[in-house]
Design an enzyme around this catalytic site. Structure first.
Site, mmCIF file in Angstrom:
data_model
loop_
_atom_site.group_PDB
_atom_site.id
_atom_site.type_symbol
_atom_site.label_atom_id
_atom_site.label_comp_id
_atom_site.label_asym_id
_atom_site.label_seq_id
_atom_site.Cartn_x
_atom_site.Cartn_y
_atom_site.Cartn_z
ATOM 1 N N SER A 176 0.849 -1.196 0.000
ATOM 2 C CA SER A 176 0.000 0.000 0.000
ATOM 3 C C SER A 176 0.891 1.255 0.000
ATOM 4 C CB SER A 176 -0.942 -0.039 1.202
ATOM 5 O OG SER A 176 -1.998 0.863 1.031
ATOM 6 N N ASP A 231 -8.505 -6.776 -4.648
ATOM 7 C CA ASP A 231 -8.149 -5.419 -4.205
ATOM 8 C C ASP A 231 -8.742 -4.404 -5.183
ATOM 9 O OD1 ASP A 231 -6.965 -3.017 -3.455
ATOM 10 O OD2 ASP A 231 -4.911 -3.787 -3.462
ATOM 11 N N HIS A 245 -7.916 -5.262 -0.432
ATOM 12 C CA HIS A 245 -6.627 -4.585 -0.285
ATOM 13 C C HIS A 245 -5.860 -5.094 0.935
ATOM 14 C CE1 HIS A 245 -3.637 -1.486 -0.606
ATOM 15 N NE2 HIS A 245 -3.919 -1.013 0.589
ATOM 16 N N ASP A 246 -6.572 -5.385 1.998
ATOM 17 C CA ASP A 246 -5.923 -5.847 3.235
ATOM 18 C C ASP A 246 -5.238 -7.208 3.090
ATOM 19 O OD1 ASP A 246 -6.157 -3.735 4.926
ATOM 20 O OD2 ASP A 246 -7.801 -4.543 6.123
ATOM 21 N N ARG A 269 -12.027 6.771 9.348
ATOM 22 C CA ARG A 269 -11.508 5.408 9.378
ATOM 23 C C ARG A 269 -12.536 4.406 8.852
ATOM 24 N NH1 ARG A 269 -7.085 2.111 9.181
ATOM 25 N NH2 ARG A 269 -7.260 0.371 10.611
#
Lengths: 375, 375
Positions: B147, B323, B356-357, B217
């Site tokens: 990232s 992602d 993405h994580d 967040r």
């Protein structure tokens, strides 16, 4: 926000029962109509609006002065042809453009605010049916809607199967996904985090939760557009400076990029025409929407086909290839359920670059499919 | 938020020049390291952290007490093997875990707050290079990051081409897209809309902009997960009630759905370990990131290949099929540029359900590729 110049308003003669077990007494439905109703009352088309939409389908919005949200689709000679059809569009209950919602006065004379009952998509449809009852319209030529409007169209077909001969559901789903719920929850939290929200009791205040509502709108707005559409429209282009010179990075927190400026504009413009509590209630209704669950025996899980067991309508489902909010798989899921229950259904995935908002924008293929299905 | 027990801290002897034209005087870099540095100082691997990451790569976080964010990847016998390598991870400048950022005191003894200069990814890398200079490490065995960490890895390769023999960039991009910028802008607006943000000058207040930071967040967190992953993890499942009974819709605004509860937890937990102003500055740095632009003649547009013209490193790019924040096409774009500049590069798109994580989670194929590339 209460609109006084809504041209047509129906006060429901009976109390409106709600899925929560509550009921709304003396509820008002504000609506607009376009085109003549035939003497047999058999040429009516009900158009259901989306989350932040309203009844101003094909006429200027009284607050913004902008053209109706579907003027390109509805009018004389247009795909939903008001020379042939009587087109009705009602503000959903829970909203803020004249129909009863959290900003309306409760029987005690003060605004409902968060005392307004939590409603569902089916409750909105009950309101639409009550309006049709009031207008003496037994069976619609068609019920039509995109996004949350499509949810209402499907819910109407499932819960009131004799009331529509055709069901046209665009860019929609039979149930809200985890990701859909997540984005809505961000919006609700943004509103509730705004101190001006004041537990919903802001109507008598000078200040409204505009900052929170604006953030909610910005987050939602991203989900209405496609990544490719955003790239084409804005890319990484910088804002022009006030003096007209080409933009440069400010090394600050002004809106350097055009996409930032656009989002801020979308957010702040929205607060001038929409009520924050309505945003809470309507997103909640959408999150609760799961048509299969409604028609299950245990209220938890179910086969979507059951929802359409009693239908006598013809269906048309339309999705857009760039819509990642309610992607094509969601429409396909509905189509398979309709197939399973033996209902006549046509389905098309259209190619359009605008993401979920494609149903509102210039997509000529959409016009052709809509016109063809309503014939 | 200033962490006093950061185990290693380097105060830069020289002023740190910034892309804005400003400079940071007396900047501090807080870092952690794992494994022995060889006498020849040729076995160092620099791991660069992501937006909300920190230097606690493989050791407990001093605020949360949780294990390091990449413990599954870094340690004795692990893919980044601390029996062989000296692994360094530094808190980026602009962050809040010991390196100089907006919460740090400016030379006048008061927190910088919004007086902190706007920084770029390249500025962060300048900080990393200064740290390596301080440690006497001339050439890294590898620079590694996912990232925003991958952005730093690419920027280091482009701007300091002799400093790393290998570059491993995971789930990243060479430039932030319009959609990426849009999501960050929502987060920044959520923070700035919080009255407790107070123009950034909240350090002496009792109240901090936790509500706004939490919303920021939550919005970002959705983009880190895949739609399929969210569906698998939460679907439309309801929260268990406090009495342990199976959940039911509350017809209210509590967190009915598990995904709502999860997001709220993510949002509020984040505020306990992160500074809101750091969130503003670091997202800004990411939005400004466009490696091709940095290496263009006019500062506007350019060929990404130019950025890698001077490189002597071997590259490995890894993307994940689920992602949607930095999709595979972004990695491919980097790979094509590296091909054009004749650099040796391997590339793999891994299949993983976590969005993405995925780079932080249990993806055995990732472990194998990382270990293989670093050999």
């Amino acid at each position: 926000m209460s609109v006084q110049n809504a041209s047509r308003v129906l006060t429901l003669p009976d109390s409106l029962p709600l899925d929560s077990g509550d009921a709304l007494e003396g509820a008002v439905i504000a609506y607009e109509s376009y085109g003549e109703l035939s003497p047999a009352k058999d040429n009516a088309i009900l158009v259901c609006h989306a989350l932040t939409g309203d009844q101003y389908l094909a006429s200027d919005h009284p607050v913004t002065g902008k053209p109706g949200w579907w003027e390109r689709m509805v009018g004389p000679g247009k795909p939903i042809d008001t020379n042939r059809f009587h087109v009705i569009c009602a503000n959903v209950i829970g909203s803020c453009m004249g129909s009863t919602g959290p900003a309306s006065n409760a029987p005690d004379g003060r605004p409902y605010a968060m005392r307004f009952p939590v409603i569902t998509i089916r409750d909105m449809v009950r309101g639409q049916i009550s309006l049709l009852d009031g207008l003496g319209i037994e069976r619609l030529h068609a019920v039509v809607g995109g996004s949350m409007g499509g949810m209402q169209a499907l819910s109407l077909a499932a819960n009131f199967p004799d009331r529509a001969a055709r069901v046209l559901a665009i860019a929609t789903t039979a149930r809200h996904s985890a990701q859909n719920i997540a984005f809505h929850e961000v919006g609700r939290q943004a509103i509730m985090a705004d101190p001006a929200w004041a537990g919903g009791d802001y109507y008598a205040q000078d200040q409204r939760p505009d900052a929170g509502l604006s953030v909610a709108r910005m987050a939602a707005h991203i989900t209405y557009l496609s990544e490719a559409g955003l790239t084409e429209k804005f890319g990484r282009r910088l804002q022009q400076r006030a003096d007209g010179s080409a933009g440069a990075k400010s090394f600050g927190f002004d809106a350097d990029f055009q996409v930032e400026s656009y989002l801020r504009y979308q957010g702040s413009g929205f607060t001038r025409r929409f009520d924050a509590n309505s945003y809470l209630y309507i997103t909640r209704a959408m999150d609760y929407f799961d048509l299969a669950e409604e028609f299950s025996s245990d209220g938890r899980s179910g086969h979507l086909g059951n929802a359409f067991a009693g239908t006598t309508a013809r269906f048309c489902l339309i999705s857009f290839d760039s819509d990642w909010l309610y992607p094509t798989a969601e429409s396909r899921h509905v189509v398979h359920a309709l197939n399973a229950s033996g209902a006549p259904v046509s389905f098309v995935e259209l190619s359009a670059p605008f993401g979920h908002d494609s149903f509102l924008l210039d997509v000529p293929a959409l016009d052709r499919v809509v016109a063809g299905f309503l014939e």
